[in-house]
Motif scaffolding. Structure first.
Motif, PDB file in Angstrom:
ATOM      1  N   LYS A 235       0.831  -1.204   0.000  1.00  0.00           N
ATOM      2  CA  LYS A 235       0.000   0.000   0.000  1.00  0.00           C
ATOM      3  C   LYS A 235       0.867   1.257   0.000  1.00  0.00           C
ATOM      4  CE  LYS A 235      -3.336   0.052   2.974  1.00  0.00           C
ATOM      5  NZ  LYS A 235      -4.051  -0.119   4.250  1.00  0.00           N
TER       6      LYS A 235
ATOM      7  N   THR B 218       0.774   4.215  -2.608  1.00  0.00           N
ATOM      8  CA  THR B 218       0.617   5.613  -2.195  1.00  0.00           C
ATOM      9  C   THR B 218       1.748   6.480  -2.749  1.00  0.00           C
ATOM     10  OG1 THR B 218      -0.486   4.901  -0.163  1.00  0.00           O
ATOM     11  CG2 THR B 218       0.393   7.131  -0.195  1.00  0.00           C
TER      12      THR B 218
ATOM     13  N   THR C  62       1.164   7.163  -6.334  1.00  0.00           N
ATOM     14  CA  THR C  62       0.118   8.184  -6.490  1.00  0.00           C
ATOM     15  C   THR C  62       0.691   9.575  -6.256  1.00  0.00           C
ATOM     16  OG1 THR C  62      -1.573   6.606  -5.765  1.00  0.00           O
ATOM     17  CG2 THR C  62      -2.123   8.946  -5.622  1.00  0.00           C
TER      18      THR C  62
ATOM     19  N   HIS D 152      -4.507   8.192   7.341  1.00  0.00           N
ATOM     20  CA  HIS D 152      -5.122   8.051   6.019  1.00  0.00           C
ATOM     21  C   HIS D 152      -5.980   9.273   5.685  1.00  0.00           C
ATOM     22  CE1 HIS D 152      -4.111   3.995   4.538  1.00  0.00           C
ATOM     23  NE2 HIS D 152      -4.002   3.662   5.827  1.00  0.00           N
TER      24      HIS D 152
ATOM     25  N   TYR E 264      -3.691  12.144   4.892  1.00  0.00           N
ATOM     26  CA  TYR E 264      -3.022  11.995   3.598  1.00  0.00           C
ATOM     27  C   TYR E 264      -3.970  12.340   2.452  1.00  0.00           C
ATOM     28  CZ  TYR E 264      -0.951   9.894  -0.507  1.00  0.00           C
ATOM     29  OH  TYR E 264      -0.459   9.701  -1.772  1.00  0.00           O
ATOM     30  N   GLU E 265      -5.206  11.856   2.543  1.00  0.00           N
ATOM     31  CA  GLU E 265      -6.167  12.173   1.483  1.00  0.00           C
ATOM     32  C   GLU E 265      -6.378  13.676   1.381  1.00  0.00           C
ATOM     33  OE1 GLU E 265      -7.330  10.138  -0.667  1.00  0.00           O
ATOM     34  OE2 GLU E 265      -6.476   8.321   0.229  1.00  0.00           O
TER      35      GLU E 265
ATOM     36  N   GLU F 153       2.310  11.018   3.948  1.00  0.00           N
ATOM     37  CA  GLU F 153       2.532   9.694   3.349  1.00  0.00           C
ATOM     38  C   GLU F 153       3.331   8.808   4.295  1.00  0.00           C
ATOM     39  OE1 GLU F 153       5.006   7.764  -0.386  1.00  0.00           O
ATOM     40  OE2 GLU F 153       4.422   9.878  -0.460  1.00  0.00           O
TER      41      GLU F 153
END
Length: 482
Positions: A199, A203, A206, A420, A423-424, A444
């Motif tokens: 993951k 990430t 991304t 999370h 981070y979003e 991150e």
């Protein structure tokens, strides 16, 4: 003079034979220190033959209970403890056999040529020669009737040793269950870290794509893109390390099972298991249960009984013994003198004797043996006290470890969820040109750290629960899964 020469020749022949016999034994050693010894092909073939005897593992999915069942059938440690228990049980029969009589069939036979002196007024030569040929088969009986409790003490000690061996066998099973459980949850943690690393790489990719997109639009610098690429490379490295850790954890589980190292087993992921509950009772009650159920404490108590029984037997060595012995035999033989005619006999005989024996002086042997047995009894008492103290300390540590692990899991779960979310939000802000890459990279890293801490805390909680059950002497297959 002739007899002396014969003796000297015989001694020389024996010495020469000894020298000849010693040479091949010395030749078995390596020829010198400067080179290794060549292993014989026969030994290599035997080792290869043993290596080809694989353990057949059924192809299915293995949860923790199935893994423990497999280990108990395959691991040599439990079989070793079982054989030790059987050996101790056989020792009881050995001690009890002292109560029964010993019956043996014996036989002696041969020829004897014997010169015997005689007065010269009877035999002018001053001696005569007697030749005898004889065979005496005998049926012998030996029975210790009374020994003031020495045999009873030996039987008592043997029974205590057998009890200890049986308890150690149970302890070996509990230790094996814990080892397999710990390896299983370690594998689960390694799998969780592998998933977290996968993951994290996703990430990082991304984030890198967002930095490249902004650079294409003239909104990001080369430095930001390079930092994103560095973060991706670091994530790939962490993923490779996590894959290696997962393979090592799997190998450790195979080793704990006691099956061949190359065995492939489909293991159910421990992440599917719910977390163990918090201890329902206080730590003092857990300690009380441990002192009553732990195999090492109970085995230490059995060793005290065995040592005290041995001391009792040594003290009885000062008492007399009464023994019955008897023989029934047939004397078959013949005798002649100076070459005359043989006189033959073929007649039965018998004897029955009752003996009374009391030791008076042995140079301090019994006193020393009693001192040794007394010291061993006191040593067993101290070992029991040490085992109780150690058990109490292990329970307290495992109890606190489980509470800590559960609290860490709760905190890590909250941290992971918050990471999370952050981070979003940072990714959206960065794509919209509001946030900075530094903020995005920080969030991150927090996601990776949070996911890893969740997996570590999950495995620690399961392992701590198994450790608490082991420290309390309550671990079994039925209680492995909450």
């Amino acid at each position: 003079m002739l007899l002396r020469q014969r003796i000297e020749r015989s001694m020389f022949a024996l010495a020469f034979a000894g020298v000849l016999g010693a040479q091949p034994a010395i030749a078995q050693a390596p020829p010198g220190p400067e080179q290794p010894w060549a292993i014989p092909d026969s030994a290599i073939q035997r080792a290869q033959a043993l290596g080809n005897k694989g353990f057949a593992v059924p192809h299915k999915q293995y949860d923790l209970a199935a893994l423990v069942d497999l280990a108990e059938r395959a691991n040599p440690k439990t079989r070793e403890a079982w054989e030790a228990a059987r050996e101790a049980a056989a020792a009881i029969g050995l001690a009890e056999s002292a109560y029964l009589p010993q019956l043996s069939l014996q036989a002696i036979g041969g020829f004897q040529h014997t010169p015997l002196p005689m007065p010269r007024n009877l035999v002018p030569a001053g001696y005569f020669v007697s030749d005898s040929r004889e065979v005496i088969p005998t049926l012998a009986l030996k029975w210790l009737l009374f020994d003031f409790g020495q045999r009873a003490a030996q039987v008592q000690a043997a029974r205590a040793d057998s009890f200890v061996a049986n308890v150690i066998f149970t302890g070996a099973h509990q230790k094996l269950i814990f080892d397999v459980s710990q390896a299983y949850f370690d594998l689960g943690a390694a799998r969780g870290k592998l998933h977290a690393a996968q993951k994290a790489l996703s990430t990082a990719l991304t984030t890198q794509e967002a930095a490249v997109a902004k650079q294409n639009n003239g909104l990001a610098t080369v430095v930001a893109v390079a930092q994103a690429q560095r973060q991706t490379a670091q994530s790939r490295y962490a993923l490779a390390a996590a894959e290696g850790t997962e393979r090592t954890a799997r190998a450790n589980l195979i080793a704990a099972l006691g099956v061949p190292a190359a065995t492939e087993i489909d293991v159910v992921d421990s992440a599917e298991l719910p977390l163990p509950p918090a201890p329902a009772d206080g730590v003092s009650k857990a300690v009380d249960q441990a002192l009553a159920h732990r195999p090492d404490v109970i085995a230490a108590l059995g060793k005290v009984d065995a040592a005290e029984a041995a001391l009792k037997g040594e003290r009885r060595s000062y008492y007399p013994t009464i023994e019955l012995s008897g023989k029934a035999f047939q004397n078959i033989g013949s005798l002649n003198s100076d070459g005359g005619p043989y006189s033959s006999i073929d007649r039965p005989g018998q004897s029955i004797l009752l003996s009374f024996s009391v030791p008076l002086f042995d140079g301090g042997l019994r006193r020393s043996r009693i001192s040794m047995a007394d010291a061993k009894a006191r040593e067993a008492q101290e070992q029991l006290a040490a085992a109780r103290d150690s058990a109490s300390q292990q329970v307290v540590r495992a109890y606190n470890g489980l509470l800590t692990s559960l609290a860490e899991y709760d905190a890590a779960t909250v941290l992971s969820e918050a990471a999370h979310t952050a981070y979003e939000a940072a990714l959206r802000s960065y794509r919209q040109g509001v946030g900075t890459y530094t903020d995005l990279a920080t969030e991150e890293n927090a996601v990776v750290q949070g996911d890893t801490q969740v997996e570590d805390a999950r495995a620690s909680a399961h392992t701590a629960a198994a450790a608490l059950a082991l420290s309390m002497g309550a671990i079994d297959i039925a209680g492995l899964q909450p």
